[in-house]
Scaffold this active site. Structure first.
Site, PDB file in Angstrom:
ATOM      1  CD  GLU A 225      -2.812  -1.345   2.387  1.00 44.52           C
ATOM      2  OE1 GLU A 225      -3.820  -1.407   2.749  1.00 44.52           O
ATOM      3  OE2 GLU A 225      -2.053  -0.836   3.969  1.00 44.52           O
TER       4      GLU A 225
HETATM    5  C1  TNX Z   1      -4.455  -4.006   5.221  1.00 45.04           C
HETATM    6  S1  TNX Z   1      -2.671  -6.269   4.764  1.00 45.04           S
HETATM    7  C2  TNX Z   1      -2.993  -3.625   6.160  1.00 45.04           C
HETATM    8  C3  TNX Z   1      -2.641  -3.826   6.964  1.00 45.04           C
HETATM    9  C4  TNX Z   1      -3.963  -3.534   8.474  1.00 45.04           C
HETATM   10  C5  TNX Z   1      -5.345  -3.927   6.969  1.00 45.04           C
HETATM   11  C6  TNX Z   1      -6.181  -4.173   7.905  1.00 45.04           C
HETATM   12  C7  TNX Z   1      -1.501  -5.245   5.206  1.00 45.04           C
HETATM   13  C8  TNX Z   1      -0.360  -5.526   4.089  1.00 45.04           C
HETATM   14  N1  TNX Z   1      -1.928  -4.083   5.206  1.00 45.04           N
HETATM   15  O1  TNX Z   1      -1.921  -1.985   7.269  1.00 45.04           O
HETATM   16  O2  TNX Z   1      -3.520  -3.250   8.992  1.00 45.04           O
HETATM   17  O3  TNX Z   1      -5.453  -4.029   6.015  1.00 45.04           O
HETATM   18  O4  TNX Z   1      -7.295  -5.314   8.378  1.00 45.04           O
END
Ligand code: TNX
Length: 558
Positions: free
Chosen positions: A364
């Site tokens: 992300e």
């Molecule tokens: C996605 S899983 C994220 C996390 C958040 C989570 C909450 C991932 C690689 N990134 O930063 O905490 O969802 O469910």
């Protein structure tokens, strides 16, 4: 052949062998041969000379993860106050495993169990023997054989890991009250059986996010113990995120002292000193578990950006962040100082990490262009490898030009997992729709999130890592990991509530043969663990889908 020789010691099997030899002689008289065999078996089984207590006793199915082979033998072994543990060979690491077992058995039994080298002659009745033995190499790195007879318990493996995993099986065949922390009445009876066991996948992990909310060393140790009970062998620690930096890095001390000073909701946060972290590494190692440290980058870096202005593209440090949005922060990937920073962090964590993997996040990073992102990941991969480690990243890293042994953790994007498989990269399976421990069980769950859907206990169990993403097959899969993100999780009780009962299912998916798993049978076995969790004093979600074995009405009776 071996069995027949052993059996030859008892009179009934001697007759049996004679009968077989006669039958060979009379080979042409087949019907008579069969009749004789039948009579021999019937006589052998009658055991007129044995006391009535030798009626076969049913062995309840209670072991999670389900073993590869489990053969009940219908008798009772009783642990008494004279019991001792014997180890062979007499080496310190095996003695430590013996003492770990003593620590598990002593509080509830009250027995002063000792650990001694195995004597030359026969073991005393009622002993437990832990043996390292090359005969068991075919069971692999973590395989073991556990044999309980009326007289003794023998746990054998070619590795220390195997002995440790087998001890978890042994704990589970005792009555649930063995897990109590005060002396219980007993008796400490277990039904005899032989278990031969080894895991399906080498990577059976859980992840704890200590960045969104901080958890103390003692709390993490408690989680490690719970994971170990289910033969989990990796604990991935998500050590940094927008809301907190949780490990002291001596060359960049503000990361922890400033970046670790809060958490989601504005609480006090916290961080681990390097001594704390080393203590956790050692504690996990004593449970034959590897810690996987994660420093999430280039996104999810607000805590670092707030601690050092020079890591920002505009040279201005943002304020600390205590909300729960994702994807808004990014390191200044075009500034060389960012790579000096990453090199320092990786060097320090590499020196604290006996395991071969370092997780660099990589998810992300919405603030960067695709080429910027890909170039950054390649440089980070080089840095990780220059410190003698292998890189793991969330599935987005598959799009960068990385090669094996770098490893991809699938969480959301099937296309990334497919790319990784095509490139020959190993993949850890953590599909958010199945394996995210922060997803609510259902609408009524007071904690957790819903963005990937509800994940009830059945959803968490009824999937196969090798069938989750088309094109990602068993040979590409290193294993399974269940992440617990802690935006909404504040206490150890919260962690336990989200972990249990689902964790047991993830452990079984990672360990047990796929062909043997089934929800209808599993839910009953899982129900037998409720009283164990009560005895351990851990919190869990009392799902209506599970027939919990609490009282006389319970399906599994001890
Ligand atoms: C996605 S899983 C994220 C996390 C958040 C989570 C909450 C991932 C690689 N990134 O930063 O905490 O969802 O469910």
């Amino acid at each position: 052949m071996k069995k027949l020789q052993k059996g030859g010691k008892s009179p009934s099997s001697r007759y049996f062998r004679i009968l077989i030899e006669c039958a060979h002689e009379l080979g042409r008289l087949r019907p008579l041969w069969l009749l004789l065999l039948f009579l021999a078996a019937a006589c052998g089984g009658r055991s007129d000379d044995l006391p009535p207590s030798d009626e076969p006793v049913a062995a309840p199915d209670v072991i999670i993860p389900l073993p590869v082979a489990d053969t009940p033998t219908g008798q009772i072994f009783t642990l008494t106050e004279d019991a001792n543990i014997y180890i062979s060979p007499e080496i310190q690491a095996l003695r430590e495993i013996g003492e770990y077992l003593v620590d598990r058995l002593r509080p509830a039994t009250g027995y002063e169990i000792g650990v001694f080298p195995r004597p030359e002659d026969d073991l005393p009745i009622g002993s437990i023997c832990l043996a390292l033995n090359d005969e068991y190499t075919s069971l692999g790195e973590e395989g073991y054989e556990l044999t309980l007879t009326r007289e003794q318990i023998t746990l054998s493996s070619s590795t220390l890991e195997g002995v440790f995993r087998g001890i978890q099986t042994l704990r589970q065949v005792f009555p649930p009250s063995i897990e109590e922390s005060t002396v219980q009445p007993g008796p400490w009876e277990v039904v005899t059986r032989t278990v031969r066991d080894f895991p399906r996948f080498e990577w059976r992990g859980a992840m704890l996010d200590v960045a969104r909310h901080f958890f103390r060393v003692e709390e993490v140790k408690r989680v490690i113990d719970l994971l170990a009970y289910y033969k989990i062998n990796r604990l991935h620690m998500h050590l940094t995120d927008d809301q907190g930096w949780r490990l002291m890095i001596h060359s960049w001390p503000n990361l922890a002292s400033h970046g670790g000073s809060t958490e989601v909701g504005g609480g006090p946060g916290g961080y681990y000193s390097q001594a704390d972290y080393t203590e956790l590494v050692a504690y996990a190692e004593s449970r034959y578990m590897t810690l996987i440290p994660e420093f999430d980058m280039p996104g999810h870096t607000n805590a670092a950006l707030a601690s050092y202005a020079e890591l920002n593209e505009d040279g201005i440090a943002p304020p600390l962040y205590t909300g729960t949005a994702v994807g808004f922060s990014a390191l200044a990937v075009n500034k060389e100082i960012s790579y000096v920073f990453v090199d320092d962090v990786i060097r320090e964590i590499a020196s604290l990490t006996p395991g071969s993997y370092i997780h660099i996040g990589g998810d992300e990073a919405f603030g960067l262009s695709d080429p910027e992102y890909r170039e950054f990941i390649v440089r980070i991969d080089e840095i990780v490898q220059s410190h003698g480690k292998q890189m793991i990243g969330w599935d987005e890293i598959a799009e960068a030009d990385v090669t094996s042994p770098s490893t991809v953790q699938y969480w959301l994007h099937a296309a990334h997992a497919q790319t990784a498989a095509r490139k020959g990269l190993k993949i850890i399976m953590s599909p958010a729709t199945r394996a995210y421990l922060d997803m609510k069980y259902n609408w009524c769950t007071p904690l957790g999130q819903i963005w990937a859907g509800f994940t009830n206990v059945e959803d968490a169990y009824t999937w196969d890592p090798a069938k989750q993403v088309s094109g990602v097959e068993e040979h590409s899969i290193l294993g399974v990991e269940a992440p617990l993100w802690t935006e909404t999780i504040q206490t150890l009780e919260d962690i336990e509530f989200m972990l249990l009962p689902r964790l047991a299912g993830y452990a079984e998916i990672g360990w047990s043969p796929e062909s043997e798993r089934g929800w209808d049978e599993y839910r009953i076995r899982l129900g037998s663990h409720g009283p164990r969790w009560d005895a351990m004093n851990v919190n869990y979600y009392r799902s209506q889908r599970i027939p919990w074995a609490f009282e006389e009405s319970a399906p599994v009776v001890f």
